[in-house]
Write a protein that holds these residues in place. Structure first.
Motif, PDB file in Angstrom:
ATOM      1  N   GLN A  99       0.839  -1.192   0.000  1.00 32.42           N
ATOM      2  CA  GLN A  99       0.000   0.000   0.000  1.00 32.42           C
ATOM      3  C   GLN A  99       0.881   1.252   0.000  1.00 32.42           C
ATOM      4  OE1 GLN A  99      -3.229  -0.679  -0.331  1.00 32.42           O
ATOM      5  NE2 GLN A  99      -3.713   1.474  -0.546  1.00 32.42           N
ATOM      6  N   PRO A 100       1.693   1.437  -1.059  1.00 33.85           N
ATOM      7  CA  PRO A 100       2.536   2.637  -1.101  1.00 33.85           C
ATOM      8  C   PRO A 100       1.679   3.901  -1.220  1.00 33.85           C
ATOM      9  CG  PRO A 100       2.579   1.537  -3.221  1.00 33.85           C
ATOM     10  CD  PRO A 100       1.811   0.646  -2.284  1.00 33.85           C
ATOM     11  N   GLN A 101       2.273   5.023  -0.832  1.00 35.54           N
ATOM     12  CA  GLN A 101       1.625   6.325  -0.977  1.00 35.54           C
ATOM     13  C   GLN A 101       2.205   7.024  -2.198  1.00 35.54           C
ATOM     14  OE1 GLN A 101       2.604   8.168   2.727  1.00 35.54           O
ATOM     15  NE2 GLN A 101       1.109   6.998   3.881  1.00 35.54           N
ATOM     16  N   PHE A 102       1.462   8.011  -2.726  1.00 42.97           N
ATOM     17  CA  PHE A 102       1.847   8.682  -3.965  1.00 42.97           C
ATOM     18  C   PHE A 102       1.916  10.196  -3.816  1.00 42.97           C
ATOM     19  CE2 PHE A 102       0.042   4.672  -5.033  1.00 42.97           C
ATOM     20  CZ  PHE A 102       0.758   4.217  -6.125  1.00 42.97           C
ATOM     21  N   PHE A 103       2.858  10.786  -4.538  1.00 39.33           N
ATOM     22  CA  PHE A 103       2.982  12.242  -4.697  1.00 39.33           C
ATOM     23  C   PHE A 103       3.173  12.459  -6.195  1.00 39.33           C
ATOM     24  CE2 PHE A 103       4.814  16.405  -4.748  1.00 39.33           C
ATOM     25  CZ  PHE A 103       4.510  17.020  -3.541  1.00 39.33           C
TER      26      PHE A 103
END
Length: 186
Positions: free
Chosen positions: A126-130
């Protein structure tokens, strides 16, 4: 390596994938002040062809080069496994999204600057994104790229920090600074 590097400290690590035309060194030179400011180890391998293998038809030889570069980096640097990020611009942004989601059990954060597409081989973790993109991008128009990419990532229940900026197909340095600060957070 950031100034003040101490081999006894666990460091955040970010992979950076260049766009199709500009060498990785050019991006590293522009990002170096932020790498030093926030204490980030950055690894920027070159593609084996004119751009990344996925853009040319599928994951292939670039993955092997990246795996070797990561293995060497992990031998030389004490990396904080909770702060491993992947990032890139343009074709490299597409590569960071796709390879990052495929390896989301290893990568905690993914930053993409003006990406063109998202095509993961699998969904792990569940990586986060920018994600950032210029509203006047004539190379990879925002309506056909980042806007639908962000919609899809959110539909898949990923956390996405999405920033549009007034400008062309480029990396906004102020947003790159914010993304590097974000990549280094605990």
């Amino acid at each position: 390596m950031p100034t003040g590097y101490d081999p006894g400290t666990a460091w955040p690590l970010a992979l950076f994938f260049r766009g199709a035309i500009t060498p990785a060194r050019t991006y590293l030179d522009a990002l170096l002040p932020y790498v030093n400011e926030f204490g980030l180890v950055m690894l920027a391998p070159e593609a084996t062809d004119r751009t990344w293998d996925l853009v040319l038809g599928g994951f292939g030889p670039d993955v092997g080069v990246i795996d070797q570069a990561l293995a060497e980096t992990f031998r030389r640097v004490r990396v904080d496994p909770a702060r491993v990020s992947i990032s890139g611009f343009s074709d490299g942004g597409s590569y960071s999204l796709s390879l990052g989601v495929t390896n989301g059990d290893f990568v905690t954060r993914i930053a993409a600057y003006s990406p063109g597409f998202f095509a993961a081989a699998a969904r792990r973790g569940q990586p986060q994104f920018f994600i950032t993109h210029g509203t006047q991008d004539a190379v990879l128009p925002i309506d056909a790229t980042s806007r639908p990419i962000v919609t899809e990532l959110r539909r898949l229940n990923y956390e996405v920090d999405y920033r549009e900026f007034e400008g062309p197909h480029a990396v906004s340095l102020s947003l790159a600074r914010e993304s590097i600060e974000w990549m280094t957070r605990r």
